[in-house]
Design an enzyme around this catalytic site. Structure first.
Site, mmCIF file in Angstrom:
data_model
loop_
_atom_site.group_PDB
_atom_site.id
_atom_site.type_symbol
_atom_site.label_atom_id
_atom_site.label_comp_id
_atom_site.label_asym_id
_atom_site.label_seq_id
_atom_site.Cartn_x
_atom_site.Cartn_y
_atom_site.Cartn_z
ATOM 1 N N GLY A 262 0.789 -1.143 0.053
ATOM 2 C CA GLY A 262 0.060 0.179 0.067
ATOM 3 C C GLY A 262 0.697 1.319 -0.063
ATOM 4 C CD GLU A 290 5.394 -2.918 -3.733
ATOM 5 O OE1 GLU A 290 5.500 -1.736 -3.874
ATOM 6 O OE2 GLU A 290 4.643 -3.633 -4.076
ATOM 7 C CB CYS A 324 3.857 0.143 -6.826
ATOM 8 S SG CYS A 324 3.914 -1.650 -6.881
#
Length: 539
Positions: A262, A290, A324
């Site tokens: 997140g 992560e 991400c």
């Protein structure tokens, strides 16, 4: 006994080409789910709990359409989920490794077969992913996680110490003492499943809080795990107020680990909260996370400009930049920029935007209104800036769905906001540099962002590639040479970054699984001494 698990092979990605069987099957499943109205419960001790308080689920690409509701937990549900997990641990942690592995191997086979199109369609609807992005995520990567993790587990168990004469030394890989808390994101169904599943495979039990914006596919994950034979209480899925749920979990003395994907801000807050409570815990909790990224593409004058442009387009705009690992900043030499900019303008003009139900749409909606508004804020700021210019896109519309068109910003300031701050949307910012300044630009790349998740470099000159790789050694946990910085494959590119991008424990590898065991060294002496005296004591 150490049985040999089936040799894992990365799941082939289906093409969903026109007139293909898979396209017909996924779209018919999509239509059926879209027309239905699902009521997603809490899952505690194997029971489906439908609470009085519920929230509605709306596809991001059609936010007025309601596809279902999901249950909201109260404090009694959280307490029950924790207690149930701890009760389940007594038997689950002692279950043989091959029986734990068999459950997840079966789950992988179910997703590859009868559940493939339901898993993909739920991801398309709830997370607004086009069919190909759903396929590589909710089908292929999830299948790979389950299959490869079983193999990685055997590699851990097979790692044993040497033994001297008359002694047998062993390592026992115990489950953590307590329960694991998994907090998962909206953007990858595979990550959402792997974060609770990886610790559970190693004998742990888990309380799982999926994102409110991923609950549709989360419910399908629970269906699959139930059919695969996962015992009641081993994974308890609860949805609701994240602060209330997390506070109760992190205050519990048997909290033993956090598996998180997140935002950086939330992860840092959780770390602080765990630190504040550390004296209350039975053991020091494992913290695996992560988080964000501000991922780069750098091009050298020796690079193939067409390859760079394609990497920028795919890397920045697949799944609306909501990865991400998405390419969100680029550094292009002046002599290449015109050709790359021209290709970007030509090809972005061909990208269609809309619902994932239309498989010709490359771009779908961003996840929710707050995300839409945040992205628009950056776009409008760039339009008003004296050091930035929007050269492609910059348009958006949330009347039907949260649609933001692919946007390219060019800046004269390598530290402009969109070069440093994570946006999580289809926005790419380019800094054009003088050809001769490539070495100094590498230094800028390494020092610009607080993140260090992914990055890619493009060059044909091998000396340049070597120098760039060394210069950017700490700038990315996943580093790509002549490729976009996204699309890591389980077993091939273990995924994770450092700095503010996380703990770099590499999901999709043995390194992540090792965090979910507590080794015990066992020394067995076959003929123990019966006299305390050593030879050095003799006169």
């Amino acid at each position: 006994m150490m049985y040999k698990v089936p040799t894992p092979i990365n799941e082939p990605v289906k093409s969903y080409a026109p007139n293909s069987e898979e396209r017909s099957l996924v779209l018919s499943t999509y239509d059926a789910l879209y027309a239905a109205h699902v009521a997603i419960p809490l899952y505690i001790n194997g029971a489906q709990i439908h609470t009085k308080e519920k929230r509605t689920i709306h596809p991001p690409h059609d936010h007025q359409h309601e596809v279902g509701t999901y249950a909201i937990a109260d404090a009694t549900h959280v307490k029950s989920a924790i207690e149930t997990a701890l009760e389940a641990r007594e038997k689950w942690s002692q279950t043989s490794w091959q029986d734990r592995a068999a459950i997840f191997l079966k789950a992988a086979a179910l997703i590859a077969g009868p559940y493939r199109y339901k898993m993909n369609a739920a991801t398309m609807i709830g997370q607004s992913k086009n069919v190909y992005q759903a396929e590589i995520d909710s089908a292929c990567e999830l299948i790979d996680f389950f299959n490869f993790n079983a193999k990685f587990m055997t590699e851990i168990y097979e790692t044993q110490p040497i033994s001297g004469e008359g002694v047998w030394n062993r390592l026992e890989y115990r489950a953590l003492e307590g329960f694991v808390y998994a907090i998962t994101p909206f953007n990858f169904t595979a990550i959402a499943a792997n974060l609770p599943a990886a610790p559970v495979l190693m004998g742990n039990v888990c309380v799982w809080k999926p994102s409110d914006h991923q609950v549709y596919s989360a419910q399908v994950i629970m269906e699959v795990l139930h059919e695969a034979g996962l015992p009641s209480g081993v994974i308890n899925m609860i949805t609701g107020d994240p602060v209330m749920i997390t506070d109760m979990v992190l205050e519990h003395t048997d909290f033993s680990g956090l598996h998180f994907t997140g935002s950086t801000h939330v992860f840092q807050k959780l770390w602080q909260q765990i630190g504040a409570n550390v004296g209350n815990y039975k053991n020091y909790p494992r913290i695996v996370g992560e988080t964000g990224g501000k991922d780069f593409i750098w091009s050298h004058t020796s690079a193939d400009s067409a390859a760079v442009a394609t990497a920028l387009l795919r890397g920045a705009f697949e799944y609306q930049g909501q990865k991400c690992s998405a390419a969100s900043r680029a550094y292009i030499p002046k002599s290449q920029w015109n050709a790359i900019a021209s290709q970007l303008k030509t090809e972005i003009a061909t990208l269609k935007t809309g619902s994932p139900r239309d498989t010709s749409n490359f771009i779908n909606a961003v996840i929710h209104e707050a995300s839409f508004d945040n992205i628009v804020k950056y776009i409008e700021a760039a339009k008003a800036s004296s050091t930035a210019e929007v050269i492609i896109g910059g348009t958006y519309d949330k009347s039907v769905g949260y649609f933001v068109d692919p946007t390219v910003i060019v800046t004269t300031d390598p530290n402009y906001a969109t070069m440093e701050e994570e946006i999580f949307g289809p926005v790419l910012t380019v800094y054009v540099y003088e050809d001769s300044a490539w070495e100094s630009v590498l230094e800028i790349i390494g020092n610009t962002s607080k993140y260090a998740l992914t990055g890619g470099i493009f060059a044909k000159d091998r000396y340049v590639i070597e120098q760039a790789a060394k210069a950017l050694q700490n700038a990315a946990g996943n580093f790509y040479i002549n490729d976009k910085p996204s699309g890591a494959v389980v077993g091939q590119q273990p995924f994770g970054g450092a700095r503010s991008s996380g703990t770099n424990d590499k999901a999709g590898s043995i390194y992540n699984l090792i965090r979910w065991v507590s080794p015990r060294t066992i020394k067995e002496t076959f003929v123990p001494p019966v006299d305390y005296r050593y030879p050095f004591l003799e006169e």
